[in-house]
Design a protein around this motif. Structure first.
Motif, PDB file in Angstrom:
ATOM      1  N   LYS A 159      35.994   0.394  17.807  1.00  0.00           N
ATOM      2  CA  LYS A 159      34.689   0.401  16.964  1.00  0.00           C
ATOM      3  C   LYS A 159      33.616  -0.237  17.566  1.00  0.00           C
ATOM      4  N   ARG A 160      33.887  -1.491  18.127  1.00  0.00           N
ATOM      5  CA  ARG A 160      32.855  -2.104  19.135  1.00  0.00           C
ATOM      6  C   ARG A 160      32.298  -1.513  20.005  1.00  0.00           C
ATOM      7  N   GLN A 161      33.391  -0.457  20.710  1.00  0.00           N
ATOM      8  CA  GLN A 161      32.938   0.251  21.660  1.00  0.00           C
ATOM      9  C   GLN A 161      32.140   1.264  21.290  1.00  0.00           C
ATOM     10  N   ALA A 162      32.240   1.842  20.207  1.00  0.00           N
ATOM     11  CA  ALA A 162      31.752   3.076  19.300  1.00  0.00           C
ATOM     12  C   ALA A 162      30.057   2.611  19.235  1.00  0.00           C
ATOM     13  N   LYS A 163      29.801   1.223  19.032  1.00  0.00           N
ATOM     14  CA  LYS A 163      28.584   1.004  18.665  1.00  0.00           C
ATOM     15  C   LYS A 163      27.809   1.021  19.760  1.00  0.00           C
ATOM     16  N   ILE A 164      28.267   0.505  21.067  1.00  0.00           N
ATOM     17  CA  ILE A 164      27.758   0.401  22.225  1.00  0.00           C
ATOM     18  C   ILE A 164      27.386   2.172  22.642  1.00  0.00           C
ATOM     19  N   LEU A 165      28.336   3.049  22.476  1.00  0.00           N
ATOM     20  CA  LEU A 165      28.040   4.346  22.648  1.00  0.00           C
ATOM     21  C   LEU A 165      26.709   4.955  21.662  1.00  0.00           C
ATOM     22  N   TYR A 166      26.894   4.561  20.307  1.00  0.00           N
ATOM     23  CA  TYR A 166      25.624   4.796  19.633  1.00  0.00           C
ATOM     24  C   TYR A 166      24.230   4.626  20.275  1.00  0.00           C
ATOM     25  N   LYS A 167      24.299   3.295  20.614  1.00  0.00           N
ATOM     26  CA  LYS A 167      22.898   2.874  21.068  1.00  0.00           C
ATOM     27  C   LYS A 167      22.689   3.531  22.411  1.00  0.00           C
ATOM     28  N   ARG A 168      23.671   3.874  23.219  1.00  0.00           N
ATOM     29  CA  ARG A 168      23.667   4.559  24.610  1.00  0.00           C
ATOM     30  C   ARG A 168      23.158   5.975  24.412  1.00  0.00           C
ATOM     31  N   GLY A 169      23.587   6.580  23.175  1.00  0.00           N
ATOM     32  CA  GLY A 169      23.233   7.960  22.944  1.00  0.00           C
ATOM     33  C   GLY A 169      21.801   8.090  22.552  1.00  0.00           C
ATOM     34  N   LEU A 170      21.142   6.966  21.856  1.00  0.00           N
ATOM     35  CA  LEU A 170      19.801   7.000  21.561  1.00  0.00           C
ATOM     36  C   LEU A 170      18.895   7.036  22.949  1.00  0.00           C
ATOM     37  N   GLN A 171      19.207   6.130  23.899  1.00  0.00           N
ATOM     38  CA  GLN A 171      18.539   6.050  25.171  1.00  0.00           C
ATOM     39  C   GLN A 171      18.834   7.408  25.868  1.00  0.00           C
ATOM     40  N   THR A 172      20.211   7.889  26.013  1.00  0.00           N
ATOM     41  CA  THR A 172      20.156   9.110  26.711  1.00  0.00           C
ATOM     42  C   THR A 172      19.313  10.122  26.474  1.00  0.00           C
ATOM     43  N   LEU A 173      19.285  10.248  25.089  1.00  0.00           N
ATOM     44  CA  LEU A 173      18.636  11.771  24.459  1.00  0.00           C
ATOM     45  C   LEU A 173      17.032  11.148  24.486  1.00  0.00           C
ATOM     46  N   GLY A 174      16.621   9.932  24.717  1.00  0.00           N
ATOM     47  CA  GLY A 174      15.187   9.596  24.648  1.00  0.00           C
ATOM     48  C   GLY A 174      14.705   9.428  23.586  1.00  0.00           C
ATOM     49  N   ILE A 175      15.449   9.022  22.434  1.00  0.00           N
ATOM     50  CA  ILE A 175      14.858   8.937  20.964  1.00  0.00           C
ATOM     51  C   ILE A 175      14.929   7.594  20.274  1.00  0.00           C
ATOM     52  N   THR A 176      14.065   7.058  19.419  1.00  0.00           N
ATOM     53  CA  THR A 176      14.378   5.990  18.714  1.00  0.00           C
ATOM     54  C   THR A 176      14.775   6.305  17.302  1.00  0.00           C
ATOM     55  N   GLU A 177      15.087   5.158  16.686  1.00  0.00           N
ATOM     56  CA  GLU A 177      15.662   5.415  15.182  1.00  0.00           C
ATOM     57  C   GLU A 177      14.360   5.596  14.389  1.00  0.00           C
ATOM     58  N   SER A 178      13.475   5.275  14.714  1.00  0.00           N
ATOM     59  CA  SER A 178      12.087   5.547  13.846  1.00  0.00           C
ATOM     60  C   SER A 178      11.872   7.076  13.862  1.00  0.00           C
ATOM     61  N   GLN A 179      12.558   7.991  14.820  1.00  0.00           N
ATOM     62  CA  GLN A 179      12.267   9.393  14.837  1.00  0.00           C
ATOM     63  C   GLN A 179      13.242  10.177  13.906  1.00  0.00           C
ATOM     64  N   LEU A 180      14.217   9.403  13.483  1.00  0.00           N
ATOM     65  CA  LEU A 180      15.533  10.034  12.739  1.00  0.00           C
ATOM     66  C   LEU A 180      14.843  10.509  11.256  1.00  0.00           C
ATOM     67  N   SER A 181      15.238  11.388  10.893  1.00  0.00           N
ATOM     68  CA  SER A 181      14.879  12.011   9.655  1.00  0.00           C
ATOM     69  C   SER A 181      16.076  11.802   8.376  1.00  0.00           C
ATOM     70  N   SER A 227      15.353  19.171  14.501  1.00  0.00           N
ATOM     71  CA  SER A 227      16.543  19.509  15.374  1.00  0.00           C
ATOM     72  C   SER A 227      17.535  18.665  15.182  1.00  0.00           C
ATOM     73  N   PHE A 228      18.720  18.737  15.718  1.00  0.00           N
ATOM     74  CA  PHE A 228      19.843  17.852  15.642  1.00  0.00           C
ATOM     75  C   PHE A 228      20.121  17.261  17.072  1.00  0.00           C
ATOM     76  N   ALA A 229      19.911  16.079  17.440  1.00  0.00           N
ATOM     77  CA  ALA A 229      19.885  15.641  18.688  1.00  0.00           C
ATOM     78  C   ALA A 229      21.611  15.037  18.724  1.00  0.00           C
ATOM     79  N   VAL A 230      22.144  15.718  19.821  1.00  0.00           N
ATOM     80  CA  VAL A 230      23.826  15.174  19.798  1.00  0.00           C
ATOM     81  C   VAL A 230      24.397  14.497  20.931  1.00  0.00           C
ATOM     82  N   PHE A 231      25.061  13.669  20.586  1.00  0.00           N
ATOM     83  CA  PHE A 231      25.677  12.683  21.889  1.00  0.00           C
ATOM     84  C   PHE A 231      27.014  12.614  21.621  1.00  0.00           C
ATOM     85  N   LYS A 232      27.890  12.956  22.628  1.00  0.00           N
ATOM     86  CA  LYS A 232      29.176  12.964  22.667  1.00  0.00           C
ATOM     87  C   LYS A 232      29.827  12.097  23.922  1.00  0.00           C
ATOM     88  N   SER A 233      30.651  11.227  23.524  1.00  0.00           N
ATOM     89  CA  SER A 233      31.338  10.218  24.728  1.00  0.00           C
ATOM     90  C   SER A 233      32.520   9.865  24.439  1.00  0.00           C
TER      91      SER A 233
END
Length: 264
Positions: free
Chosen positions: A88-110, A161-167
């Protein structure tokens, strides 16, 4: 990330050696067993019978030292809760990296971010994407199987749209990840579903037939996009003697229902 209620465990960074010990626990060494046996023999067989304090003291010391070694070995092997907390600790790191990879911020989420945890099982097609020696499975004390490779799919809802990050998280190579990312406009998605395939899964030295399911998006152009590893698994057909594989929580059902409601 929303999770099911679990026993509170402090997540810490497990070392490479500790992760190896989780899947391949160190056993109580023979020399320590001999030490404990010798101590018990000296204490009860010689010391108490002969009433010799030096022998009693030596036997007690050697026996306690053997027990201490056993305790230390047992506690140096991470348990299920510690491994789950590490994932779970590693998953939280992936969550943040997904935002960075997709070039989006949490403020853009609907809406709230949706996520799925899936598993790479030995012998499956997903396992072919990884080094063979890193794909392992272990039955936990709660009856659920832990996998050395956990796959996380994050679905970030945006206005159109849906932005999707898988790792993935590989316990035997935590620094390496197979990343996939894409953005799917809502108008291009016609449904969220699963795909079912027949796979052979290795359990120890034996092979068993199973039906595995993966999470998928169905697109308007006819494509079906797999976005997870195994989220469900059950014995294939009526083959006798196939063990039931219970997996830890995947958050799959909640995510699937949420997606379907958003796509209506």
């Amino acid at each position: 990330m929303q999770t099911q209620p679990t026993k509170a465990v402090i997540a810490r960074q497990l070392s490479a050696k500790e992760l190896t010990y989780y899947f391949f626990p160190r056993s109580y060494p023979n020399w320590a067993k001999i030490m404990f046996g010798a101590g018990a023999l000296m204490l009860f067989g010689g010391g108490l019978f002969l009433q010799q304090l030096p022998i009693i003291g030596s036997g007690l010391f050697i026996g306690l030292l053997g027990l201490l070694i056993q305790w230390w070995i047992n506690h140096s092997n991470p348990n299920d809760e510690q491994y789950d907390a590490w994932v779970k600790r590693q998953a939280k790191i992936l969550y943040k990296r997904g935002l960075q990879t997709l070039g989006i911020t949490e403020s853009q989420l609907s809406d709230h971010v949706m996520w799925i945890q899936s598993y790479v099982l030995p012998g499956t097609i997903d396992a072919d994407e990884h080094i063979l020696d890193t794909v392992h499975i272990k039955p936990g004390k709660d009856g659920r199987y832990r996998c050395s490779i956990n796959v996380f799919t994050f679905i970030y809802p945006m206005t159109h749209s849906f932005a999707v990050f898988k790792s993935d998280i590989n316990a035997f190579d935590p620094s390496f990840h197979n990343d996939e990312d894409d953005i799917y406009p809502y108008r291009h998605i016609i449904g969220a579903t699963t795909s079912r395939t027949q796979e052979t899964i290795f359990l120890g030295e034996r092979e068993f037939p199973y039906q595995v399911e993966q999470f998928c998006l169905k697109l308007a152009n006819g494509e079906t996009i797999p976005l997870s590893a195994t989220v469900r698994v059950k014995p294939s057909g009526s083959v006798a003697g196939v063990p039931t594989l219970a997996l830890p929580d995947t958050n799959f059902s909640w995510t699937l229902n949420k997606l379907r409601a958003m796509l209506q």
